[in-house]
Motif scaffolding. Structure first.
Motif, PDB file in Angstrom:
ATOM      1  N   TYR A 250     -19.958   0.859  16.667  1.00  0.00           N
ATOM      2  CA  TYR A 250     -20.080   1.451  15.336  1.00  0.00           C
ATOM      3  C   TYR A 250     -18.744   2.038  14.871  1.00  0.00           C
ATOM      4  CZ  TYR A 250     -25.058   0.913  16.193  1.00  0.00           C
ATOM      5  OH  TYR A 250     -26.293   0.384  16.478  1.00  0.00           O
ATOM      6  N   LYS A 253     -16.558  -1.011  13.965  1.00  0.00           N
ATOM      7  CA  LYS A 253     -16.955  -1.600  12.688  1.00  0.00           C
ATOM      8  C   LYS A 253     -16.311  -0.855  11.532  1.00  0.00           C
ATOM      9  CE  LYS A 253     -21.024  -2.886   9.963  1.00  0.00           C
ATOM     10  NZ  LYS A 253     -22.511  -2.846   9.887  1.00  0.00           N
ATOM     11  N   GLU A 258     -11.743  -5.488  16.280  1.00  0.00           N
ATOM     12  CA  GLU A 258     -12.528  -6.493  16.985  1.00  0.00           C
ATOM     13  C   GLU A 258     -12.313  -6.328  18.490  1.00  0.00           C
ATOM     14  OE1 GLU A 258     -11.884 -10.430  15.631  1.00  0.00           O
ATOM     15  OE2 GLU A 258     -12.327  -9.968  13.526  1.00  0.00           O
TER      16      GLU A 258
END
Length: 272
Positions: A250, A253, A258
């Motif tokens: 989270y 994101k 990545e």
């Protein structure tokens, strides 16, 4: 005494851990120059309560807030305040949540704006050392195997490994047996068995491993005033192997990062 968890209890603990993970994801959006740690603390408390949980740190041992917020040379247990974060800071955010009778306890050190390269590297190595330790948390190994893996990885880079503060067992109580130091000797300490759940949390300093405590009775900081990094995951032994209950997904994101670093510790892909 080590408390072994059933599969059902581990799933309840996963729910608590993921509430903390989502809270850290929410905060990742908000960590920026000019924001106060007290503001972030209020956001976290509201989010945890809105998700049917109770802030795990608030009132624990009389701690006054929802988050431990520890910038720069503060190692852990910093108290949120009204001082704005500044460009170039780092800040460890440690968060807990209690739901269904079980705790989640999870931490991430964030960059604030543009951070010095040597500090970026400290954060990178500290986070990598967390996974070095997690790999050793498997049935048949011992506490010293995890500590040795973290210590060896960090000291190779010249960093100081804090001795006085440790990870811990986790369950219906925030701090259970066993203690999980970030240093140690292979093959020493309590043996790991199926159903154990622990919080592994390297606390690594750019300089000396030595620390001081402020007069507030909580805040721990490095003795040489150099930066310190802190990352923490909740991990269970399932089918003899380490399985993550928490996630940095989270956070990643929100930050546009990545990563596949957690894949080896999950039986199934995490669905956000």
């Amino acid at each position: 005494m080590i408390k072994i968890k059933t599969r059902e209890e581990i799933e309840l603990m996963r729910e608590s851990a993921l509430i903390v993970s989502k809270t850290l994801g929410l905060l990742a959006r908000e960590v920026k120059p000019g924001v106060t740690t007290l503001h972030l603390d209020k956001l976290a408390e509201e989010f945890i309560r809105d998700n049917g949980a109770i802030p795990g740190f608030l009132g624990l041992y009389d701690f006054p807030n929802t988050l431990c917020m520890s910038p720069n040379a503060q190692v852990v247990h910093g108290i949120p305040n009204n001082k704005p974060l500044e460009n170039g800071d780092i800040i460890s955010i440690d968060c807990g949540a209690l739901k269904n009778g079980f705790y989640g306890d999870h931490a991430y050190t964030f960059e604030v704006g543009e951070v010095a390269e040597e500090t970026k590297k400290l954060l990178q190595i500290t986070k990598e050392s967390l996974y070095e330790g997690i790999r050793e948390f498997k049935a048949g190994n011992r506490v010293g195997d995890v500590g040795w893996a973290i210590q060896n990885y960090c000291e190779k880079h010249g960093y100081g490994v804090v001795r006085e503060l440790v990870g811990h067992g986790l369950g219906s109580v925030m701090h259970e047996d066993p203690e999980m130091p970030n240093y140690g000797r292979r093959g020493r300490g309590k043996k790991f068995i199926e159903g154990m759940v622990v919080a592994i949390e390297p606390m690594i300093n750019l300089g000396t491993h030595r620390i001081n405590q402020l007069r507030d009775g909580w805040t721990i900081l490095t003795k040489d005033n150099k930066p310190s990094a802190h990352f923490e995951h909740d991990v269970a032994i399932v089918d003899g192997k380490p399985e993550l209950l928490s996630t940095f997904a989270y956070v990643y994101k929100e930050l546009g990062i990545e990563s596949n670093e957690e894949d080896e510790f999950r039986k199934q892909p995490l669905v956000l």
